[in-house]
Write a protein that holds these residues in place. Structure first.
Motif, PDB file in Angstrom:
ATOM      1  N   PRO A 158       0.824  -1.216   0.000  1.00 47.62           N
ATOM      2  CA  PRO A 158       0.000   0.000   0.000  1.00 47.62           C
ATOM      3  C   PRO A 158       0.856   1.264   0.000  1.00 47.62           C
ATOM      4  N   GLU A 159       0.531   2.198  -0.879  1.00 50.14           N
ATOM      5  CA  GLU A 159       1.296   3.436  -0.985  1.00 50.14           C
ATOM      6  C   GLU A 159       1.234   4.251   0.301  1.00 50.14           C
ATOM      7  N   VAL A 160       0.050   4.266   0.937  1.00 47.34           N
ATOM      8  CA  VAL A 160      -0.110   5.064   2.154  1.00 47.34           C
ATOM      9  C   VAL A 160       0.824   4.565   3.255  1.00 47.34           C
ATOM     10  N   THR A 161       0.909   3.235   3.405  1.00 45.87           N
ATOM     11  CA  THR A 161       1.772   2.658   4.438  1.00 45.87           C
ATOM     12  C   THR A 161       3.232   3.002   4.196  1.00 45.87           C
ATOM     13  N   GLU A 162       3.683   2.811   2.932  1.00 45.92           N
ATOM     14  CA  GLU A 162       5.087   3.085   2.620  1.00 45.92           C
ATOM     15  C   GLU A 162       5.395   4.574   2.742  1.00 45.92           C
ATOM     16  N   GLY A 163       4.449   5.428   2.342  1.00 47.51           N
ATOM     17  CA  GLY A 163       4.658   6.861   2.504  1.00 47.51           C
ATOM     18  C   GLY A 163       4.789   7.249   3.964  1.00 47.51           C
ATOM     19  N   ALA A 164       3.944   6.643   4.815  1.00 53.88           N
ATOM     20  CA  ALA A 164       4.003   6.931   6.251  1.00 53.88           C
ATOM     21  C   ALA A 164       5.331   6.465   6.852  1.00 53.88           C
ATOM     22  N   LEU A 165       5.832   5.297   6.400  1.00 56.98           N
ATOM     23  CA  LEU A 165       7.109   4.793   6.908  1.00 56.98           C
ATOM     24  C   LEU A 165       8.257   5.735   6.562  1.00 56.98           C
ATOM     25  N   MET A 166       8.258   6.243   5.329  1.00 61.32           N
ATOM     26  CA  MET A 166       9.338   7.137   4.932  1.00 61.32           C
ATOM     27  C   MET A 166       9.243   8.472   5.669  1.00 61.32           C
ATOM     28  N   LEU A 167       8.029   8.975   5.862  1.00 61.13           N
ATOM     29  CA  LEU A 167       7.861  10.210   6.632  1.00 61.13           C
ATOM     30  C   LEU A 167       8.372  10.021   8.059  1.00 61.13           C
ATOM     31  N   ALA A 168       8.009   8.879   8.666  1.00 58.90           N
ATOM     32  CA  ALA A 168       8.436   8.606  10.042  1.00 58.90           C
ATOM     33  C   ALA A 168       9.952   8.463  10.133  1.00 58.90           C
ATOM     34  N   SER A 169      10.558   7.780   9.156  1.00 59.75           N
ATOM     35  CA  SER A 169      12.008   7.572   9.197  1.00 59.75           C
ATOM     36  C   SER A 169      12.755   8.898   9.052  1.00 59.75           C
ATOM     37  N   GLN A 170      12.289   9.769   8.143  1.00 57.43           N
ATOM     38  CA  GLN A 170      12.937  11.073   7.997  1.00 57.43           C
ATOM     39  C   GLN A 170      12.780  11.918   9.263  1.00 57.43           C
ATOM     40  N   THR A 171      11.613  11.788   9.896  1.00 59.51           N
ATOM     41  CA  THR A 171      11.385  12.521  11.144  1.00 59.51           C
ATOM     42  C   THR A 171      12.352  12.059  12.228  1.00 59.51           C
ATOM     43  N   LEU A 172      12.530  10.734  12.361  1.00 57.31           N
ATOM     44  CA  LEU A 172      13.451  10.197  13.366  1.00 57.31           C
ATOM     45  C   LEU A 172      14.881  10.653  13.102  1.00 57.31           C
ATOM     46  N   LEU A 173      15.282  10.668  11.817  1.00 53.56           N
ATOM     47  CA  LEU A 173      16.643  11.105  11.486  1.00 53.56           C
ATOM     48  C   LEU A 173      16.853  12.572  11.857  1.00 53.56           C
ATOM     49  N   LEU A 174      15.839  13.406  11.557  1.00 54.58           N
ATOM     50  CA  LEU A 174      15.950  14.830  11.878  1.00 54.58           C
ATOM     51  C   LEU A 174      15.942  15.076  13.385  1.00 54.58           C
ATOM     52  N   LEU A 175      15.339  14.135  14.136  1.00 57.09           N
ATOM     53  CA  LEU A 175      15.331  14.255  15.596  1.00 57.09           C
ATOM     54  C   LEU A 175      16.621  13.766  16.228  1.00 57.09           C
ATOM     55  N   GLY A 176      17.540  13.257  15.401  1.00 58.18           N
ATOM     56  CA  GLY A 176      18.844  12.877  15.913  1.00 58.18           C
ATOM     57  C   GLY A 176      19.042  11.395  16.148  1.00 58.18           C
ATOM     58  N   PHE A 177      18.076  10.566  15.775  1.00 61.18           N
ATOM     59  CA  PHE A 177      18.257   9.126  15.949  1.00 61.18           C
ATOM     60  C   PHE A 177      19.299   8.626  14.950  1.00 61.18           C
ATOM     61  N   PRO A 178      20.148   7.671  15.355  1.00 66.04           N
ATOM     62  CA  PRO A 178      21.159   7.157  14.422  1.00 66.04           C
ATOM     63  C   PRO A 178      20.515   6.374  13.272  1.00 66.04           C
ATOM     64  N   MET A 179      21.195   6.393  12.120  1.00 64.04           N
ATOM     65  CA  MET A 179      20.677   5.718  10.937  1.00 64.04           C
ATOM     66  C   MET A 179      20.430   4.239  11.195  1.00 64.04           C
ATOM     67  N   SER A 180      21.333   3.582  11.922  1.00 68.34           N
ATOM     68  CA  SER A 180      21.182   2.148  12.178  1.00 68.34           C
ATOM     69  C   SER A 180      19.897   1.864  12.951  1.00 68.34           C
ATOM     70  N   HIS A 181      19.576   2.730  13.908  1.00 68.91           N
ATOM     71  CA  HIS A 181      18.344   2.549  14.687  1.00 68.91           C
ATOM     72  C   HIS A 181      17.114   2.703  13.793  1.00 68.91           C
ATOM     73  N   VAL A 182      17.137   3.717  12.921  1.00 66.28           N
ATOM     74  CA  VAL A 182      15.998   3.952  12.033  1.00 66.28           C
ATOM     75  C   VAL A 182      15.806   2.777  11.077  1.00 66.28           C
ATOM     76  N   LEU A 183      16.910   2.272  10.521  1.00 68.41           N
ATOM     77  CA  LEU A 183      16.811   1.145   9.587  1.00 68.41           C
ATOM     78  C   LEU A 183      16.280  -0.107  10.289  1.00 68.41           C
ATOM     79  N   ARG A 184      16.727  -0.337  11.537  1.00 67.11           N
ATOM     80  CA  ARG A 184      16.217  -1.489  12.279  1.00 67.11           C
ATOM     81  C   ARG A 184      14.726  -1.346  12.537  1.00 67.11           C
ATOM     82  N   ARG A 185      14.283  -0.121  12.859  1.00 69.48           N
ATOM     83  CA  ARG A 185      12.858   0.126  13.100  1.00 69.48           C
ATOM     84  C   ARG A 185      12.045  -0.131  11.830  1.00 69.48           C
ATOM     85  N   LEU A 186      12.539   0.361  10.703  1.00 68.67           N
ATOM     86  CA  LEU A 186      11.844   0.134   9.434  1.00 68.67           C
ATOM     87  C   LEU A 186      11.760  -1.358   9.112  1.00 68.67           C
TER      88      LEU A 186
END
Length: 661
Positions: A523-551
């Motif tokens: 579903p496009e909505v789900t994947e769009g939400a995941l990418m929005l959330a991942s970019q938000t986490l990165l901008l909040l200072g979470f490490p890339m490895s943590h974001v990738l594991r969450r995804l």
């Protein structure tokens, strides 16, 4: 209300209910039932409703709401995007068909005013019937579907000037130029006033009414606006339908368009049914029978002349012979707006009675034939044009020659999503064959050297030519869920074990697509939400490895196939012992047939049963009591050695000691 009037209404309703129910069971349009009701109960048959004039005023509101609905659907961006076909091909079809029947009327001694109105009436095709039939066959996006929709759009627009023209032509012939000029001037002034005054008012007014949060008030307001504008145009010497059309256009630009359309539908359908009943009451069966040769002659002229004209015009616009012929077959019949214009012409006595009856009979017969013609348009085109068959075989041959021998991916749809998937496959060195129905896109991509072909993926012969028997996967990128379901059903019928991944807008379409056989729905909505959330986490200072594991964790929970991959998908250097997926088809000699999953106890070998596919339908996480059948495909997940043992268990039963885990 006297008892006789009440009994008349009851008989009218009972007959309509019975005939509409019968039509629905036979998959025929309800319009036939209403017409037949009018014929049976009208003054020329049983005479249950002898006073036609008494029902005419109420039936006129059916036309009002029909034109209101057309106004709601009027989309300026849509018209602009199809302007060449709508205003080019569509206008030529209406004008030339009108002139063609005007000439035929002149040869038969019919006055030119009657001939011109007759031409306008017969130029119309059935928008409701054609659009519904093409949608059911998923042919709206085909080339002949786009041609048909473009011409129908212009026909709907052409009704508006014809509604103005008929009253103007009903007066003294000597005053006709003055009457036409006056009617055009009044129409222009009224439309300018309505648009310049009504447009700024309509949006805030509807917002004010909607803010009261009353369904009853909202419905009353819709009726007020529709009937109020219809009354204004009638007082200006124009038609009720024109005002309703303008009302629909004004409301279509507000945020309440779809709510209004849903609210008005019951009124429109019931009153429009009453309108068609009054049309049926015009039919004089004895006169029609006496003029049967004229009726059949007009029917033949309508189908052949109109169809030939559409065919020639479509060819003039550089469409292939097969596309032109299918468009002609689809549009050859008369339409519901033709009946609207016919009733108005009869009201103003423009058409003589000896012309009205045969024309009415021919229009009715053409609409009876219309569902068959539209449904079988492809088959008829193949039978009538040898070059169409040769072109189709040539197209299939080109797909067949280009399809890889095995292990390729079939891409259904080559829009932005399909092209993105194709680029990734190409970068990984995976062969693919793309199928698309947009001739311009196909031509441009082929010129660029890409492996794309014009073809309808919902056709068995096209999928067979694309090598579905030897393909390793299929990706369906359509935005239309119904089109995806159609392709899925055919693909799973031809190749039950083929992994198919389908694009969807959101999770609301998940169940339907999985029931149709999709192995995975993205579903496009789900994947769009995941990418929005991942970019938000990165901008909040979470490490890339943590974001990738969450995804990865979210996708593992959401997508079954993220828990592994099918055998042979490992890259060089990847752990060859990592868990993966495997599909095990059960042939007629498989041991597992007639055994339950509990009896087979595959979990003991270290594998998980992800799904069981049966008749193209994939059941996720099947129950232990599931009894396996011949033809089932068992999808397993586990390490390679465990998968080998489980496959042997499914196919052979007893395990050699060397394979014991």
């Amino acid at each position: 209300m006297n008892d006789h009037a009440l009994l008349t209404i009851i008989v009218l309703l009972a007959t309509a209910v019975f005939l509409v129910g019968l039509a629905r069971s036979l998959r025929l349009p309800a319009i036939f039932s209403y017409l037949l009701t009018g014929i049976i109960l009208g003054p020329h048959a049983l005479a249950v409703v002898p006073d036609l004039a008494a029902t005419r005023h109420l039936a006129a509101f059916g036309v009002v709401f029909l034109m209101f609905s057309i106004g709601l659907e009027f989309s300026l961006p849509q018209l602009l995007s199809m302007r060449n076909l709508v205003f080019g091909l569509g206008s030529l079809q209406v004008v030339l068909t009108t002139l063609l029947f005007l000439g035929a009327a002149a040869l038969m001694g019919i006055p030119w005013r009657s001939g011109m109105i007759l031409g306008g009436i017969l130029a119309m095709s059935s928008t409701a019937m054609v659009v519904r039939a093409l949608a059911d066959k998923m042919e709206l996006q085909t080339r002949h579907g786009r041609v048909a929709i473009s011409i129908l759009l212009f026909q709907d627009l052409a009704v508006v000037p014809l509604l103005i023209l008929i009253p103007a032509m009903a007066g003294n012939p000597a005053n006709l130029p003055h009457a036409l000029a006056l009617a055009a001037l009044k129409a222009l002034l009224v439309l300018l006033v309505l648009f310049f005054i009504g447009k700024p008012i309509m949006r805030p007014w509807f917002h004010f009414v909607a803010a009261r949060k009353s369904t009853e008030l909202f419905m009353l307001n819709v009726l007020l606006v529709t009937l109020g504008l219809a009354w204004i145009t009638e007082q200006a010497g124009l038609s009720l339908a024109l005002g309703a059309f303008v009302a629909g256009m004004l409301i279509s630009e507000t945020a309440y368009r779809y709510q209004v359309e849903a609210d008005i539908a019951p009124f429109r359908d019931v009153l429009l049914g009453l309108f068609f009943i009054t049309i049926g009451m015009l039919v004089d069966i004895p006169n029609l029978w006496a003029d049967l040769s004229w009726v059949l002659g007009i029917l033949l002229l309508l189908l052949l002349a109109k169809g030939t004209l559409v065919f020639l015009l479509t060819r003039l616009f550089h469409f292939e012979t097969g596309v032109a012929l299918r468009s002609a077959i689809v549009l050859a019949q008369a339409g519901e707006f033709g009946f609207v214009l016919l009733a108005l012409a009869n009201q103003y006595q423009i058409l003589p009675g000896e012309v009205l009856q045969p024309v009415l009979g021919a229009m009715l017969l053409s609409m009876l034939l219309a569902p068959v013609l539209v449904d079988r348009n492809g088959w008829l085109a193949k039978q009538m044009v040898g070059s169409y068959r040769r072109n189709r075989q040539r197209d299939l041959g080109s797909i067949r020659d280009a399809a890889p021998a095995s292990a390729h991916v079939i891409l259904c749809g080559y829009g932005r999503v399909g092209q993105s998937v194709a680029r990734l496959l190409d970068e990984e060195g995976i062969a693919f064959v793309a199928l698309d129905l947009d001739p311009v896109r196909v031509r441009q991509a082929q010129t660029a050297g890409e492996s794309i072909f014009y073809g309808d993926a919902s056709r068995r012969d096209v999928l067979t030519a694309a090598g579905i028997r030897n393909a390793s996967a299929m990706v369906i990128t359509y935005a239309d869920t119904q089109a995806s379901q159609r392709v899925l059903s055919i693909a799973k019928e031809l190749r039950p074990d083929l992994p198919v991944i389908v694009r969807a807008h959101d999770d609301s379409q998940l169940a339907r697509l999985e029931a149709a056989g999709a192995d995975e729905v993205v579903p496009e909505v789900t994947e769009g939400a995941l990418m929005l959330a991942s970019q938000t986490l990165l901008l909040l200072g979470f490490p890339m490895s943590h974001v990738l594991r969450r995804l990865r964790r979210v996708r593992q929970e959401r997508y079954q196939f993220f828990r592994g991959a099918f055998w042979g998908s490992s890259e060089p250097g990847e752990d060859r012992d990592s868990p993966r997926l495997a599909s095990i088809p059960l042939g007629e000699t498989a041991y597992a047939i007639k055994h339950s999953l509990r009896e087979l106890n595959l979990a003991a070998f270290g594998v998980q049963i992800v799904a069981v596919r049966r008749h193209g339908i994939r059941g996720r996480e099947p129950a232990p009591e599931t009894i396996l059948q011949q033809g089932d495909v068992v999808v397993l997940f586990g390490p390679p050695q465990a998968l080998t043992v489980a496959e042997t268990r499914l196919l052979a039963g007893d395990l050699p000691e060397a394979l014991a885990v």
